[in-house]
Write a protein that holds these residues in place. Structure first.
Motif, PDB file in Angstrom:
ATOM      1  N   THR A 118      16.539 -25.763 -10.054  1.00  0.00           N
ATOM      2  CA  THR A 118      17.088 -25.128 -11.243  1.00  0.00           C
ATOM      3  C   THR A 118      18.375 -24.414 -10.862  1.00  0.00           C
ATOM      4  OG1 THR A 118      14.875 -24.787 -12.169  1.00  0.00           O
ATOM      5  CG2 THR A 118      16.662 -23.473 -13.095  1.00  0.00           C
ATOM      6  N   ARG A 119      19.462 -24.757 -11.543  1.00  0.00           N
ATOM      7  CA  ARG A 119      20.777 -24.206 -11.215  1.00  0.00           C
ATOM      8  C   ARG A 119      21.179 -23.171 -12.261  1.00  0.00           C
ATOM      9  NH1 ARG A 119      22.712 -30.257 -11.361  1.00  0.00           N
ATOM     10  NH2 ARG A 119      21.404 -29.895 -13.182  1.00  0.00           N
ATOM     11  N   ILE A 120      21.415 -21.939 -11.801  1.00  0.00           N
ATOM     12  CA  ILE A 120      21.883 -20.859 -12.664  1.00  0.00           C
ATOM     13  C   ILE A 120      23.330 -20.575 -12.302  1.00  0.00           C
ATOM     14  CG2 ILE A 120      21.587 -18.448 -13.341  1.00  0.00           C
ATOM     15  CD1 ILE A 120      18.638 -18.699 -12.608  1.00  0.00           C
ATOM     16  N   LEU A 121      24.216 -20.739 -13.269  1.00  0.00           N
ATOM     17  CA  LEU A 121      25.645 -20.556 -13.051  1.00  0.00           C
ATOM     18  C   LEU A 121      26.134 -19.373 -13.879  1.00  0.00           C
ATOM     19  CD1 LEU A 121      28.313 -21.625 -11.827  1.00  0.00           C
ATOM     20  CD2 LEU A 121      28.510 -23.155 -13.808  1.00  0.00           C
ATOM     21  N   VAL A 122      26.726 -18.377 -13.214  1.00  0.00           N
ATOM     22  CA  VAL A 122      27.217 -17.162 -13.871  1.00  0.00           C
ATOM     23  C   VAL A 122      28.731 -17.133 -13.763  1.00  0.00           C
ATOM     24  CG1 VAL A 122      27.129 -14.641 -13.926  1.00  0.00           C
ATOM     25  CG2 VAL A 122      25.075 -15.946 -13.318  1.00  0.00           C
ATOM     26  N   ILE A 123      29.399 -16.993 -14.904  1.00  0.00           N
ATOM     27  CA  ILE A 123      30.856 -16.947 -14.947  1.00  0.00           C
ATOM     28  C   ILE A 123      31.285 -15.513 -15.235  1.00  0.00           C
ATOM     29  CG2 ILE A 123      32.948 -17.936 -15.927  1.00  0.00           C
ATOM     30  CD1 ILE A 123      31.115 -20.023 -14.710  1.00  0.00           C
ATOM     31  N   GLY A 124      31.957 -14.884 -14.275  1.00  0.00           N
ATOM     32  CA  GLY A 124      32.450 -13.526 -14.465  1.00  0.00           C
ATOM     33  C   GLY A 124      31.791 -12.532 -13.535  1.00  0.00           C
ATOM     34  N   GLY A 125      32.588 -11.986 -12.606  1.00  0.00           N
ATOM     35  CA  GLY A 125      32.062 -11.043 -11.625  1.00  0.00           C
ATOM     36  C   GLY A 125      32.490  -9.621 -11.897  1.00  0.00           C
ATOM     37  N   GLY A 126      32.415  -9.200 -13.153  1.00  0.00           N
ATOM     38  CA  GLY A 126      32.669  -7.800 -13.473  1.00  0.00           C
ATOM     39  C   GLY A 126      31.477  -6.940 -13.091  1.00  0.00           C
ATOM     40  N   ALA A 127      31.441  -5.711 -13.607  1.00  0.00           N
ATOM     41  CA  ALA A 127      30.353  -4.803 -13.242  1.00  0.00           C
ATOM     42  C   ALA A 127      28.995  -5.382 -13.628  1.00  0.00           C
ATOM     43  CB  ALA A 127      30.578  -3.447 -13.911  1.00  0.00           C
ATOM     44  N   GLY A 128      28.896  -5.898 -14.858  1.00  0.00           N
ATOM     45  CA  GLY A 128      27.625  -6.476 -15.296  1.00  0.00           C
ATOM     46  C   GLY A 128      27.273  -7.718 -14.508  1.00  0.00           C
ATOM     47  N   GLY A 129      28.252  -8.594 -14.293  1.00  0.00           N
ATOM     48  CA  GLY A 129      27.990  -9.820 -13.556  1.00  0.00           C
ATOM     49  C   GLY A 129      27.553  -9.575 -12.132  1.00  0.00           C
ATOM     50  N   MET A 130      28.158  -8.587 -11.477  1.00  0.00           N
ATOM     51  CA  MET A 130      27.785  -8.286 -10.087  1.00  0.00           C
ATOM     52  C   MET A 130      26.370  -7.730 -10.001  1.00  0.00           C
ATOM     53  SD  MET A 130      30.073  -9.060  -7.822  1.00  0.00           S
ATOM     54  CE  MET A 130      30.224  -7.945  -6.437  1.00  0.00           C
ATOM     55  N   GLU A 131      26.003  -6.867 -10.938  1.00  0.00           N
ATOM     56  CA  GLU A 131      24.650  -6.317 -10.894  1.00  0.00           C
ATOM     57  C   GLU A 131      23.618  -7.377 -11.260  1.00  0.00           C
ATOM     58  OE1 GLU A 131      23.885  -2.398 -12.264  1.00  0.00           O
ATOM     59  OE2 GLU A 131      25.964  -1.739 -12.029  1.00  0.00           O
ATOM     60  N   LEU A 132      23.985  -8.276 -12.171  1.00  0.00           N
ATOM     61  CA  LEU A 132      23.095  -9.391 -12.492  1.00  0.00           C
ATOM     62  C   LEU A 132      22.860 -10.266 -11.266  1.00  0.00           C
ATOM     63  CD1 LEU A 132      23.260 -11.652 -15.627  1.00  0.00           C
ATOM     64  CD2 LEU A 132      23.225 -12.685 -13.381  1.00  0.00           C
ATOM     65  N   MET A 133      23.945 -10.588 -10.537  1.00  0.00           N
ATOM     66  CA  MET A 133      23.814 -11.432  -9.355  1.00  0.00           C
ATOM     67  C   MET A 133      22.999 -10.744  -8.265  1.00  0.00           C
ATOM     68  SD  MET A 133      25.281 -14.128 -10.333  1.00  0.00           S
ATOM     69  CE  MET A 133      25.212 -15.089  -8.843  1.00  0.00           C
ATOM     70  N   GLY A 134      23.213  -9.444  -8.120  1.00  0.00           N
ATOM     71  CA  GLY A 134      22.441  -8.717  -7.124  1.00  0.00           C
ATOM     72  C   GLY A 134      20.957  -8.738  -7.430  1.00  0.00           C
ATOM     73  N   LYS A 135      20.619  -8.545  -8.704  1.00  0.00           N
ATOM     74  CA  LYS A 135      19.207  -8.528  -9.105  1.00  0.00           C
ATOM     75  C   LYS A 135      18.571  -9.892  -8.941  1.00  0.00           C
ATOM     76  CE  LYS A 135      16.198  -7.032 -12.876  1.00  0.00           C
ATOM     77  NZ  LYS A 135      16.144  -6.312 -14.190  1.00  0.00           N
ATOM     78  N   LEU A 136      19.246 -10.942  -9.422  1.00  0.00           N
ATOM     79  CA  LEU A 136      18.686 -12.284  -9.296  1.00  0.00           C
ATOM     80  C   LEU A 136      18.651 -12.731  -7.839  1.00  0.00           C
ATOM     81  CD1 LEU A 136      20.277 -14.261 -12.278  1.00  0.00           C
ATOM     82  CD2 LEU A 136      17.936 -13.400 -12.076  1.00  0.00           C
ATOM     83  N   GLY A 137      19.707 -12.417  -7.089  1.00  0.00           N
ATOM     84  CA  GLY A 137      19.756 -12.841  -5.692  1.00  0.00           C
ATOM     85  C   GLY A 137      18.610 -12.275  -4.878  1.00  0.00           C
ATOM     86  N   LYS A 138      18.319 -10.999  -5.095  1.00  0.00           N
ATOM     87  CA  LYS A 138      17.241 -10.373  -4.335  1.00  0.00           C
ATOM     88  C   LYS A 138      15.872 -10.919  -4.743  1.00  0.00           C
ATOM     89  CE  LYS A 138      19.915  -6.147  -3.708  1.00  0.00           C
ATOM     90  NZ  LYS A 138      20.140  -4.759  -4.173  1.00  0.00           N
ATOM     91  N   ARG A 139      15.730 -11.269  -6.021  1.00  0.00           N
ATOM     92  CA  ARG A 139      14.441 -11.789  -6.489  1.00  0.00           C
ATOM     93  C   ARG A 139      14.244 -13.258  -6.156  1.00  0.00           C
ATOM     94  NH1 ARG A 139      12.170  -8.888 -10.803  1.00  0.00           N
ATOM     95  NH2 ARG A 139      10.566 -10.527 -10.798  1.00  0.00           N
ATOM     96  N   LEU A 140      15.338 -14.002  -6.020  1.00  0.00           N
ATOM     97  CA  LEU A 140      15.215 -15.459  -5.889  1.00  0.00           C
ATOM     98  C   LEU A 140      15.626 -16.006  -4.529  1.00  0.00           C
ATOM     99  CD1 LEU A 140      16.765 -16.430  -9.351  1.00  0.00           C
ATOM    100  CD2 LEU A 140      14.335 -16.304  -8.771  1.00  0.00           C
ATOM    101  N   ASN A 141      16.029 -15.126  -3.603  1.00  0.00           N
ATOM    102  CA  ASN A 141      16.588 -15.639  -2.346  1.00  0.00           C
ATOM    103  C   ASN A 141      15.569 -16.373  -1.479  1.00  0.00           C
ATOM    104  OD1 ASN A 141      15.091 -13.475  -1.469  1.00  0.00           O
ATOM    105  ND2 ASN A 141      16.765 -12.490  -0.332  1.00  0.00           N
TER     106      ASN A 141
END
Length: 429
Positions: free
Chosen positions: A2-25
């Motif tokens: 399953t491929r999750i693609l996020v466009i935009g690394g602003g404040a919200g995008g960075m925190e989203l990536m951090g949360k998903l990355g830690k849960r899915l790594n």
């Protein structure tokens, strides 16, 4: 996979990536990718300080690739230019150098779930001359370019035998415009302390606002009045209730036939979604924002989510979410929860976003800070001075802790604090 693609690394995008990355790594069946036009992240509320030179990007920037390596996701630098919803494929523009030599060719990225958090751009309202004669503060690159222009003009002023008044005009008296107006006087004071013949008396800052007051996001009249009083004490000339009809090389022309002279004009009046959003085949409103359901799913495609300034999310009272940093962060973290649910069950019920105004703050350099806490509770609590400055600073501290974790985040904040004691107050290059 399953491929999750996020466009935009602003404040919200960075925190989203951090949360998903830690849960899915630890899950080999999920591929998580972030795309951003820049190579590094700077908290957007600090862009006016970056433009003035009082913020050192080397100390405050977060490299996307380094953050990706630590948090279990991939990073691709590039600008989105197309979307094939049926093939579930995003197209990125080729990357070129200063001489237009292609460094990375056009490429495509596939996804199963797409999250768009590209923020907003300043709205020029199709006013003639704005694009050609104004500076903007939407991107880090724009802030860096503006820094060079401002400091070059300040230093030219300092070398002149009989310097003429230097006029800076800022259009839009929201947080960005108001903080930028105060920051300009702060820069002049610092340069004068460095021995340059540039004092606040040689600088004329104009702040133009179409509405009746500065800082319309502040709900309490006493706070707006405090901001206006501080700006007037600094010597900022306020033009409230003033609509700009045209901009040229000499300055601004207003609806009442007034001419406001300006050497550098900074446009910070309103926002809209980036132009590319209207070319993706997804439903947008008249502000070019993506129309989404209350759970942040696109009305056009259940595989696409959007959050922040680029999304129009409906609320129970019939309104839509305002373009605020707190909105983007809260929506992004909710989307992370919804994606985790969908990974376990594609038919799972999704959370819906309910906006609560936690408050608004404006920090006028070293001069004054005002704000409103918990605005959703009977109008909130008005705070000024040191308490307001502490809360304002804590917003950035919370963001750093969310990006880096408690140990590294605290260490970086401590290092940043120590650096402020040793490095110059203003970066002159």
């Amino acid at each position: 996979m399953t491929r999750i693609l996020v466009i935009g690394g602003g404040a919200g995008g960075m925190e989203l990536m951090g949360k998903l990355g830690k849960r899915l790594n630890r899950r080999s069946d999920v591929e998580l990718t972030l795309v951003d036009i820049s190579s590094h992240h700077i908290w957007k509320p600090l862009l006016h300080e970056l433009a003035s030179g009082s913020l050192d990007e080397g100390l405050n920037a977060v490299d996307y690739r380094a953050h990706a390596a630590r948090n279990g996701y991939r990073f691709e630098q590039g600008e989105v230019i197309g979307l094939d919803r049926f093939a579930r494929r995003v197209t990125l523009a080729p990357q070129t150098d200063a001489r237009d030599k292609v460094l990375v060719p056009e490429r495509t990225l596939e996804y199963d779930y797409l999250v768009l958090g590209v923020g907003a751009v300043t709205n020029d309202f199709d006013i003639p001359g704005v694009k050609d004669h104004c500076e903007f503060l939407d991107l880090t690159q724009q802030a860096m370019s503006l820094r060079q222009k401002l400091l070059r003009r300040f230093l030219e002023q300092a070398r002149a035998e009989r310097p003429e008044p230097f006029n800076i005009t800022i259009v839009g008296a929201g947080a960005t415009g108001t903080e930028m107006a105060a920051e300009m006087h702060h820069v002049a004071e610092i340069l004068e302390g460095y021995g340059y013949a540039v004092g606040p008396e040689q600088l004329q800052v104009n702040l133009v606002e179409a509405g009746p007051h500065v800082m319309p996001a502040l709900p309490k009249p006493c706070l707006r009045e405090a901001v206006e009083e501080q700006l007037e004490e600094l010597g900022v000339q306020l033009f409230t209730g003033t609509r700009v009809t045209r901009v040229d090389a000499r300055g601004l022309h207003t609806q009442n036939d007034q001419m406001i002279p300006s050497d550098i004009t900074i446009w910070a009046a309103g926002v809209k979604g980036p132009q590319v959003l209207s070319k993706l085949g997804l439903e947008v409103n008249d502000q070019n924002q993506l129309m989404v359901e209350a759970n942040c799913r696109s009305l056009s495609d259940s595989r696409v989510f959007a959050f922040g300034d680029c999304a129009a999310c409906p609320q129970p009272d019939g309104s839509y979410t305002p373009p605020r940093g707190q909105t983007a962060r809260q929506m992004a973290l909710m989307i992370a929860d919804n994606l985790l649910r969908l990974l376990d069950d594609e038919e799972a019920p999704l959370k819906e976003y309910l906006y609560k105004d936690l408050g608004s703050f404006v920090n006028m350099a070293r001069f004054h800070t005002v704000g409103n806490l918990f605005s959703f509770i009977r109008g909130g609590i008005a705070v000024q001075g040191c308490p307001a400055r502490f809360v304002y600073a804590s917003l950035y501290r919370r963001h750093m802790l969310a990006l880096h974790g408690p140990i590294k985040g605290l260490a970086l904040l401590a290092l940043n604090g120590m650096q402020r004691w040793f490095r110059p107050q203003l970066k002159l290059w």
